[in-house]
Design a protein around this motif. Structure first.
Motif, PDB file in Angstrom:
ATOM      1  N   ASN A  89       0.854  -1.186   0.000  1.00 60.72           N
ATOM      2  CA  ASN A  89       0.000   0.000   0.000  1.00 60.72           C
ATOM      3  C   ASN A  89       0.893   1.241   0.000  1.00 60.72           C
ATOM      4  OD1 ASN A  89      -1.669   2.224   0.757  1.00 60.72           O
ATOM      5  ND2 ASN A  89      -3.162   0.796   1.596  1.00 60.72           N
ATOM      6  N   ASP A 204      -5.922   8.192  -4.179  1.00 57.49           N
ATOM      7  CA  ASP A 204      -7.201   8.661  -3.643  1.00 57.49           C
ATOM      8  C   ASP A 204      -8.396   8.013  -4.340  1.00 57.49           C
ATOM      9  OD1 ASP A 204      -5.788  10.257  -1.953  1.00 57.49           O
ATOM     10  OD2 ASP A 204      -6.290  12.158  -2.928  1.00 57.49           O
ATOM     11  N   GLN A 205      -8.155   7.387  -5.483  1.00 61.69           N
ATOM     12  CA  GLN A 205      -9.228   6.710  -6.220  1.00 61.69           C
ATOM     13  C   GLN A 205      -9.286   5.219  -5.901  1.00 61.69           C
ATOM     14  OE1 GLN A 205     -11.185   8.864  -7.755  1.00 61.69           O
ATOM     15  NE2 GLN A 205      -9.674  10.405  -7.157  1.00 61.69           N
ATOM     16  N   GLY A 206      -8.500   4.791  -4.922  1.00 59.85           N
ATOM     17  CA  GLY A 206      -8.527   3.392  -4.509  1.00 59.85           C
ATOM     18  C   GLY A 206      -7.471   2.517  -5.152  1.00 59.85           C
ATOM     19  N   GLN A 207      -6.702   3.059  -6.088  1.00 58.85           N
ATOM     20  CA  GLN A 207      -5.623   2.293  -6.719  1.00 58.85           C
ATOM     21  C   GLN A 207      -4.339   2.560  -5.928  1.00 58.85           C
ATOM     22  OE1 GLN A 207      -7.297   3.839 -10.716  1.00 58.85           O
ATOM     23  NE2 GLN A 207      -5.847   2.242 -11.329  1.00 58.85           N
ATOM     24  N   GLN A 208      -4.194   1.849  -4.820  1.00 55.44           N
ATOM     25  CA  GLN A 208      -3.183   2.203  -3.825  1.00 55.44           C
ATOM     26  C   GLN A 208      -1.952   1.310  -3.833  1.00 55.44           C
ATOM     27  OE1 GLN A 208      -5.363   2.473  -0.108  1.00 55.44           O
ATOM     28  NE2 GLN A 208      -6.060   4.535  -0.610  1.00 55.44           N
ATOM     29  N   SER A 218     -10.657  -3.343  -9.901  1.00 60.36           N
ATOM     30  CA  SER A 218     -12.076  -3.007  -9.758  1.00 60.36           C
ATOM     31  C   SER A 218     -12.717  -2.633 -11.089  1.00 60.36           C
ATOM     32  CB  SER A 218     -12.260  -1.860  -8.759  1.00 60.36           C
ATOM     33  OG  SER A 218     -11.669  -0.674  -9.253  1.00 60.36           O
TER      34      SER A 218
END
Length: 260
Positions: A89, A204-208, A218
């Motif tokens: 992450n 911040d868009q969930g691609q961590q 996703s």
């Protein structure tokens, strides 16, 4: 007495119906939750990636060619991956000093000696500093690429350390144009601005993770950072070497991407 029995039976029937409704609701909610977190199974994700209408590429001996379907599938594998740090992450901050970062950047061209700026980028934008230098190393050829050295455009030279906007066929032209629009007229602004871009548009868009930035589990085949199928693997290898060199370990690894 009969009336009382009927009333009791009615109550029991209502309670039974309520229990059935509650169980059905919980099952439905659980299914929805699972679908939000793991929308695709692996084979479906691979198919969507292959059918996405863009070209996934592989670099062979410095030359770029379209990747074969099986090569794409192999690059997307999660289980058994030999590069665990592609799953780190990247919002997890690394507890390191500027001196330690500079040691890792020694001999890395224009990146050398800029550990304090990379650490400032981690502080401001919440992006792991060891990832940032690993990404910059790959994209700039260890600080030696034309975009890293600065491209003169009219009034100033502009820098791009993360390949942002630098599409494969016109990487220098488009990457420098993006840097000019962003105002990255110094190496410092390029580092800070690049970290901000990655944070806002991916983390911040969930691609961590590197894996998620490259393959977007996703929504496979869309909003991908790179076209090179080994992009996440390459940066992950550099990142892992930095953690090992400093004798520290990452803690938050994410691999639960697919339903099966």
């Amino acid at each position: 007495m009969n009336k009382r029995k009927k009333e009791n039976m009615t109550v029991l029937l209502l309670l039974g119906l309520m229990a059935i409704f509650f169980m059905a609701f919980m099952v439905s909610e659980t299914s929805l939750f699972k679908e939000e977190g793991n929308i695709h199974n692996f084979e479906e994700a691979v198919k969507r990636q292959i059918d996405n209408g863009t070209v996934d590429v592989k670099l062979d001996d410095g030359r770029t060619r379209p990747a074969e379907n099986e090569e794409i599938r192999n690059a997307m594998q999660v289980e058994g991956s030999a590069v665990p740090h592609q799953f780190l992450n990247l919002t997890e901050k690394a507890d390191v000093t500027a001196e330690e970062v500079n040691r890792l950047l020694k001999g890395k061209g224009i990146l050398e000696g800029r550990g304090d700026i990379f650490l400032e980028a981690q502080k401001r934008h919440g992006v792991n500093v060891l990832y940032l230098i690993s990404h910059a190393q790959l994209e700039t050829g260890n600080g030696e690429s034309r975009l890293a050295q600065g491209i003169q455009l009219e009034d100033a030279a502009y820098y791009n350390f993360f390949g942002i906007g630098a599409f494969d066929r016109k990487a220098v032209e488009e990457g420098s144009a993006y840097a000019a629009r962003a105002g990255w007229s110094t190496p410092e602004t390029a580092i800070l601005g690049g970290a901000e871009f990655i944070s806002e548009n991916y983390l911040d868009q969930g691609q961590q993770t590197l894996y998620a930035m490259r393959w977007n589990p996703s929504s496979p085949g869309s909003h991908l950072y790179a076209t090179d199928i080994e992009w996440a693997l390459k940066i992950g290898q550099i990142l892992e070497s930095h953690y090992r060199s400093l004798g520290i370990e990452g803690k938050d690894f994410e691999k639960d991407y697919y339903m099966n």
